[in-house]
Design an enzyme around this catalytic site. Structure first.
Site, PDB file in Angstrom:
ATOM      1  CB  THR A   1      -0.937  -0.013   1.230  1.00 24.73           C
ATOM      2  OG1 THR A   1      -1.732  -1.178   1.178  1.00 24.73           O
ATOM      3  CG2 THR A   1      -1.827   1.204   1.226  1.00 24.73           C
TER       4      THR A   1
ATOM      5  CB  THR B   1       0.884  -3.768   6.674  1.00 23.23           C
ATOM      6  OG1 THR B   1      -0.415  -3.951   6.114  1.00 23.23           O
ATOM      7  CG2 THR B   1       1.311  -2.317   6.534  1.00 23.23           C
ATOM      8  CG  ASP B   2      -1.851  -8.488   4.371  1.00 24.50           C
ATOM      9  OD1 ASP B   2      -2.246  -7.431   4.883  1.00 24.50           O
ATOM     10  OD2 ASP B   2      -2.611  -9.320   3.839  1.00 24.50           O
TER      11      ASP B   2
ATOM     12  CE  LYS C   1      -2.198  -5.664   8.921  1.00 26.52           C
ATOM     13  NZ  LYS C   1      -2.267  -5.637   7.442  1.00 26.52           N
TER      14      LYS C   1
END
Lengths: 416, 416
Positions: A87, A163-164, A240
């Site tokens: 992203t 970020t995943d 996360k």
């Protein structure tokens, strides 16, 4: 209508006012809002009015210093920006109504004028993928690129990453690289076209962290829901923990290693760390890819677990202190005896495994299962992939029980 | 030396002083310490002195009312205690240096005199296993026992269960049972022979919760590290988040449903709940056992995931908003097309999946993958097991997207 014009845009009932950016194309407008964020708008859907022409020297902002080409400033450190996709590096190019990853490091500089003046930048693109598509070979390619950038004189490296799976890639680099400079991962939980995007602050804070003293692989993401500061997490201890919040990343079981204040531009470390220059640059890129992670849950088929026996290594997310159903113990014993190490972690996430307390645990230890202490399950998988390619088979158990990159602490006991 | 005597015991350098309990046998002493905890001591290892004879009417404490047999008190509600095993029900019988599960409900009453006078008790043993060995058939047996106890007039049920898989069993009962009375799971993170054991307070608070107004399946465990209060968690939203802490259980993404104050004996609910008597007692015990949960991690073998295609249902712990590697999408599509529902959850734990934002997510939805919202992965597995046995195949997707027992909330949005 030209880049630099102040414009008013209406799209689908929402109004925007700001400066038209040079990344505007025939298909889409990019408008820098007064709050500093860029918003991307499909031109076909937009009504646009120019409020004032040429109010902003966008080319100057892009180049950092008064419109000239970027000059090397000897007073500033050199930070290498490496883009892998995700992203933070995604354009506001709507492929099917959402966000696809299309950017390179120069585009990031253009999209984040606030980075100007903080460092001399080198930029390179290693990949352009959403992070769920990240694979161990890209980890290796990225590690090689970071190694080359440091060899070429970078005083710090910022890796832009989705970020995943950021915690997996960052952990991989922590095991693969010995680094004398900071290697700082950052990303964005909200795309650049959203007013609440976190990409500007995260990128700025990551650059500040890359200039700081902590020569570790770090993750730099929003510390709170506000745009006030970023937390610096040790890559092997971060997780996360929320699907969508900007402050989704948390150091498990402890405070983050440090904090970057966005306004003051200060970097404050709260715990001990590896200092800049303490390690000699080195790379150990080998990874055994045939390692699986299996989460034990009640009612799971033990036959299906047996089908994992052809893996080169197995990490188990057990329950509680590190347990599975007693009937699985013989399966693990056979795997261990046939040369497939089995490593126990806990799905509790916090705390550490301790298989000396209950019968099941002692049976697991007797079967040769390796306790990973408080190593996080995902980190344990990455470490086992690394260990199987970098140490002798007989040394793998001891390696998994020894901290290599902060992944394993000795500060907690099973009862604390 | 008789039960009721005040004794001083030395074992391995540690001194204990308290009252000898009637559960003392030829092989082991059970001493009630002044703090209220019982400690078990191997008689062969102990030096014992009687300080004072017959200081405590232990039989009276056992029977609740002045030494007589337990009398039914019409002024008190009736609570059924069901034991399934686990630390809370474990004796201090050291099999190999640690704790094995050996107890029945009457022993719990004897071990926890503080339960006396709070209710009329019924007791039964459904199982005597460590909770990592719990299986769906025991869930069904337990549900049947709870159903029978409520039919027989219990005003509330307390289930004593090992902590490792308590959240799975409690969730199973939440889907299987419609209950007009509270069904309260409790357990112990520290065995009864440890001074820091949490078994007394958890059992007392669970009985108080079973007498209260919330007719749901709850988990009652320490709310803090202190012996001050227990939290009441909705069974489908709770998670054991620490391997060893007494306050290991947390409601994910929200405050607990309620709190039981240990000193005041008050039960305080902080959110809305199903009230006592609102539901008619019913049981829907069917469970499809061939359901698997798979956690996606970078580098996993897609071939090995394909080996799960013979399962009746698959729950996926994806990354972030609910993603996996793009190359796994065709595998899931084939499973769905062959009648194996695939349900997406997030390994982030907090937040909810939303597969409309990124390409990978939209591809997953297009493949027929079912989004489970903010249902926890373990709860989603239990729910899918239940749904596959209780609703028509074509209704399974909608069932998984509909809250049945508080497992799925609509209060959060993907960006909040």
């Amino acid at each position: 209508m030209n880049p630099g014009d102040r414009v008013h845009v209406v799209r689908g009932g929402t109004e925007y006012e700001g400066v038209l950016m040079p990344s505007t194309t025939a298909d889409r407008l990019v408008v820098k809002l007064d709050g500093g964020y860029n918003v991307g708008i499909d031109r076909a859907e937009a009504e646009l009015d120019v409020l004032e022409s040429n109010v902003y020297d966008v080319e100057g902002a892009r180049d950092g210093e008064g419109g000239s080409e970027i000059q090397f400033d000897e007073a500033l450190p050199t930070v290498s920006l490496i883009s892998t996709g995700g992203t933070i590096a995604s354009t506001v190019d709507y492929r099917t109504g959402a966000v696809t990853a299309q950017f390179d490091a120069e585009d990031v500089l253009r999209a984040v004028p606030d980075l100007a003046g903080r460092a001399n930048y080198r930029g390179r693109v290693v990949a352009n993928i959403l992070s769920e598509n990240m694979t161990p070979d890209v980890w290796q390619e990225l590690a090689g690129a970071v190694h080359e950038e440091i060899e070429a004189g970078a005083d710090g490296v910022v890796v832009m990453h989705g970020t995943d799976t950021m915690q997996f890639t960052a952990s991989a680099l922590a095991f693969i690289l010995d680094t004398p400079v900071p290697v700082v991962f950052t990303g964005s939980q909200r795309s650049a076209d959203r007013p609440s995007s976190d990409n500007v602050m995260n990128a700025v804070c990551a650059v500040e962290a890359a200039k700081a003293d902590c020569a570790e692989v770090l993750v730099c993401m929003h510390a709170t829901e506000s745009d006030d500061r970023c937390a610096l997490h040790r890559s092997t201890r971060v997780r996360k923990n929320h699907t969508s919040r900007r402050n989704a990343f948390e150091t498990v079981g402890a405070e983050p290693l440090g904090v970057v204040d966005y306004d003051d531009e200060t970097v404050d470390f709260r715990r001990s760390y590896d200092e800049r220059g303490a390690a000699d640059l080195a790379i150990h890129p080998g990874l055994e890819t045939e390692v699986e992670l299996v989460k034990f849950t009640p009612g799971m088929s033990f036959d299906r677990v047996e089908r994992l026996a052809d893996a080169a290594g197995l990490v188990v997310e057990g329950t509680g202190l590190g347990h599975v159903h007693t009937d699985l113990v013989p399966t693990f014993r056979e795997m261990v005896e046939s040369g497939t190490p089995v490593v126990m972690t806990s799905q509790c996430i916090e705390g550490r495994v301790c298989d000396r307390v209950y019968d099941t645990g002692r049976d697991l230890l007797d079967a040769g299962v390796i306790e990973a202490g408080d190593t996080l399950p995902g980190t344990a998988k990455v470490k086992l992939m690394w260990a199987l390619a970098n140490v002798a088979p007989e040394s793998v158990p001891e390696t998994m029980r020894t901290p290599l990159a902060g992944e394993l602490t000795d500060r907690s006991t099973p009862w604390q």
